[in-house]
Design a protein around this motif. Structure first.
Motif, PDB file in Angstrom:
ATOM      1  N   MET A  88       1.072  -1.261   0.039  1.00  0.00           N
ATOM      2  CA  MET A  88       0.318   0.061  -0.070  1.00  0.00           C
ATOM      3  C   MET A  88       0.707   1.101   0.219  1.00  0.00           C
ATOM      4  O   MET A  88       0.660   2.316  -0.465  1.00  0.00           O
ATOM      5  N   ASP A  91       2.302   1.905  -3.461  1.00  0.00           N
ATOM      6  CA  ASP A  91       0.940   2.566  -4.733  1.00  0.00           C
ATOM      7  C   ASP A  91       0.986   3.935  -4.182  1.00  0.00           C
ATOM      8  O   ASP A  91       1.098   4.697  -5.190  1.00  0.00           O
ATOM      9  N   ALA A  92       0.858   4.070  -2.709  1.00  0.00           N
ATOM     10  CA  ALA A  92       0.502   5.638  -2.122  1.00  0.00           C
ATOM     11  C   ALA A  92       1.769   6.255  -2.813  1.00  0.00           C
ATOM     12  O   ALA A  92       1.363   7.764  -3.364  1.00  0.00           O
ATOM     13  N   ALA A  95       1.833   6.213  -7.362  1.00  0.00           N
ATOM     14  CA  ALA A  95       0.478   6.397  -7.668  1.00  0.00           C
ATOM     15  C   ALA A  95       0.374   6.020  -9.382  1.00  0.00           C
ATOM     16  O   ALA A  95       0.869   5.254  -9.468  1.00  0.00           O
ATOM     17  N   GLU A  97      -2.260   4.956 -10.129  1.00  0.00           N
ATOM     18  CA  GLU A  97      -2.730   3.484 -10.362  1.00  0.00           C
ATOM     19  C   GLU A  97      -4.157   4.244 -10.926  1.00  0.00           C
ATOM     20  O   GLU A  97      -4.870   4.696 -10.704  1.00  0.00           O
ATOM     21  N   PHE A 109      -8.117  -0.311   1.002  1.00  0.00           N
ATOM     22  CA  PHE A 109      -7.539   0.655   0.608  1.00  0.00           C
ATOM     23  C   PHE A 109      -8.145   0.651  -0.419  1.00  0.00           C
ATOM     24  O   PHE A 109      -8.654   0.250  -1.528  1.00  0.00           O
ATOM     25  N   VAL A 111      -8.543   3.395  -4.167  1.00  0.00           N
ATOM     26  CA  VAL A 111      -8.003   4.210  -5.421  1.00  0.00           C
ATOM     27  C   VAL A 111      -9.126   4.860  -5.158  1.00  0.00           C
ATOM     28  O   VAL A 111      -9.530   3.992  -6.197  1.00  0.00           O
ATOM     29  N   ARG A 113      -9.888   8.027  -8.866  1.00  0.00           N
ATOM     30  CA  ARG A 113      -8.921   9.058  -9.744  1.00  0.00           C
ATOM     31  C   ARG A 113      -9.737  10.025  -9.721  1.00  0.00           C
ATOM     32  O   ARG A 113     -11.104  10.094  -9.788  1.00  0.00           O
ATOM     33  N   GLU A 134      -5.091  11.642  -8.112  1.00  0.00           N
ATOM     34  CA  GLU A 134      -5.426  10.901  -7.447  1.00  0.00           C
ATOM     35  C   GLU A 134      -5.476  10.922  -5.952  1.00  0.00           C
ATOM     36  O   GLU A 134      -4.635  12.190  -5.536  1.00  0.00           O
ATOM     37  N   MET A 136      -5.606   8.654  -3.039  1.00  0.00           N
ATOM     38  CA  MET A 136      -5.420   7.005  -2.451  1.00  0.00           C
ATOM     39  C   MET A 136      -5.872   7.291  -0.080  1.00  0.00           C
ATOM     40  O   MET A 136      -5.521   7.850   0.530  1.00  0.00           O
ATOM     41  N   THR A 146      -6.003   9.544   4.270  1.00  0.00           N
ATOM     42  CA  THR A 146      -6.129  10.082   2.177  1.00  0.00           C
ATOM     43  C   THR A 146      -4.802  10.630   1.619  1.00  0.00           C
ATOM     44  O   THR A 146      -3.746  11.582   2.415  1.00  0.00           O
TER      45      THR A 146
END
Length: 358
Positions: A88, A91-92, A95, A97, A109, A111, A113, A134, A136, A146
């Protein structure tokens, strides 16, 4: 004779080592950090560590940490405090994603857009119509984190609106998750209303007989619709999962609110699919319009070539320089030939004009 320099005594210039990157504290990336107990925000300023300690000492309430574009070190500091999984965190930070929903033990979690409409004077002169970002969201039993990427993805208005609605905040971290998701989906509705005006304007230009539209403008608008579809459509599955009782993390009351968000998202996805189909039809119509125009131009070119062929043919015949040719000794032969050429050319022009070739 000058002596040659000795290179054995020359010392190589030392290469400077790269300047080590100074790690920035997590507080530099934290936009807001608050503790909410019984639907109200506690006064005072908190760090992410002290906020979590306050909530767990009280045994009630939750923490909401808002971050903007953190680097790896800043995100790792927060992850260690709240016990976030390393995937996680990756990914954060990086970005880019697609919208998705994942669960790591008791942490969810999500995501999202974000999209924003870029104002422009005309679709025929615009370089960009929608801009994406984005958000998250990490949701645990007693915290919400966030992470935003993009300048237009601010959540201050969402936080303020939720703080003015204590009965919603009492529901816990998933109330914040719903408020953020609802805000993002509502922004989709605003964007597609503006994009619809661009699609309608493009349709008018394509079917305007006095206006020549370049196919590249339609391709640009279609590219923006494709980007909008990639940002919006995949969110349908995560919203469906948030409305299902499986998993037991999302409270029943919050699932009811998510059903309303899912209905709005379905409207947006259907409208985007409709715009995509319209633009595909406009591309075909524009190409057909170009083909008709090219056919008209070729007819005009062919008509003028036919007219120009008459004097060219006559001049070619009389340019062969034979001694015995008709009308060479005729006093008015030159003017007679010119008159015959003019008559034939005018007749061809009238014929092509009557048939709409000229």
């Amino acid at each position: 004779m000058p002596s040659r320099p000795s290179w054995t005594n020359v010392r190589p210039t030392p290469v400077s080592a790269p300047t080590p990157k100074i790690p920035l504290p997590a507080a530099r990336a934290i936009v807001d950090c608050a503790v909410y107990v019984d639907g109200a925000r506690l006064p005072g300023r908190y760090t992410h560590r002290s906020a979590l300690a306050e909530v767990r000492e009280r045994g009630t309430g939750f923490v909401w940490v808002g971050m903007h574009a953190p680097d790896e070190g800043q995100m790792q500091d927060v992850a260690e405090t709240f016990g976030l999984h390393e995937l996680m965190v990756e990914d954060a930070v990086h970005a880019h994603e697609r919208p998705k929903l994942e669960r790591y033990d008791n942490v969810m979690f999500l995501v999202l857009r974000t999209v924003v409409y870029v104002p422009h004077d005309s679709v025929a002169t615009a370089n960009e119509i929608v801009e994406t970002g984005e958000i998250m969201i990490f949701v645990g039993p007693d915290f919400v984190i966030t992470v935003r990427h993009g300048d237009h993805s601010e959540l201050a208005t969402v936080r303020t609106s939720l703080e003015q609605n204590p009965e919603r905040l009492v529901m816990g971290p998933f109330a914040a998750l719903h408020a953020i998701t609802d805000h993002v989906v509502d922004s989709y509705l605003s964007v597609i209303q503006l994009v619809e005006q661009d699609v309608d304007g493009m349709e008018e230009l394509v079917f305007n007989p006095r206006h020549a539209i370049a196919v590249e403008h339609i391709y640009l608008l279609k590219r923006e619709i494709v980007e909008l579809r990639r940002s919006v459509t995949p969110l349908g599955l995560p919203l469906l999962q948030l409305t299902q009782p499986a998993g037991g993390l999302v409270p029943k009351e919050i699932r009811r609110y998510f059903r309303d968000v899912r209905d709005h998202h379905t409207i947006v996805a259907e409208r985007i699919a409709e715009y995509d189909e319209v633009l595909s039809s406009l591309v075909d119509a524009a190409l057909a319009k170009i083909a008709v125009q090219q056919n008209t131009d070729m007819r005009k070119i062919s008509a003028w070539v036919a007219i120009a062929a008459v004097p060219t043919m006559v001049a070619g015949i009389y340019g062969m320089n034979f001694e015995y040719m008709p009308e060479l000794s005729f006093h008015y032969g030159y003017w007679t030939v010119l008159g015959a050429i003019a008559t034939v050319c005018v007749g061809l022009f009238a014929l092509f004009r009557r048939n709409n070739w000229l």
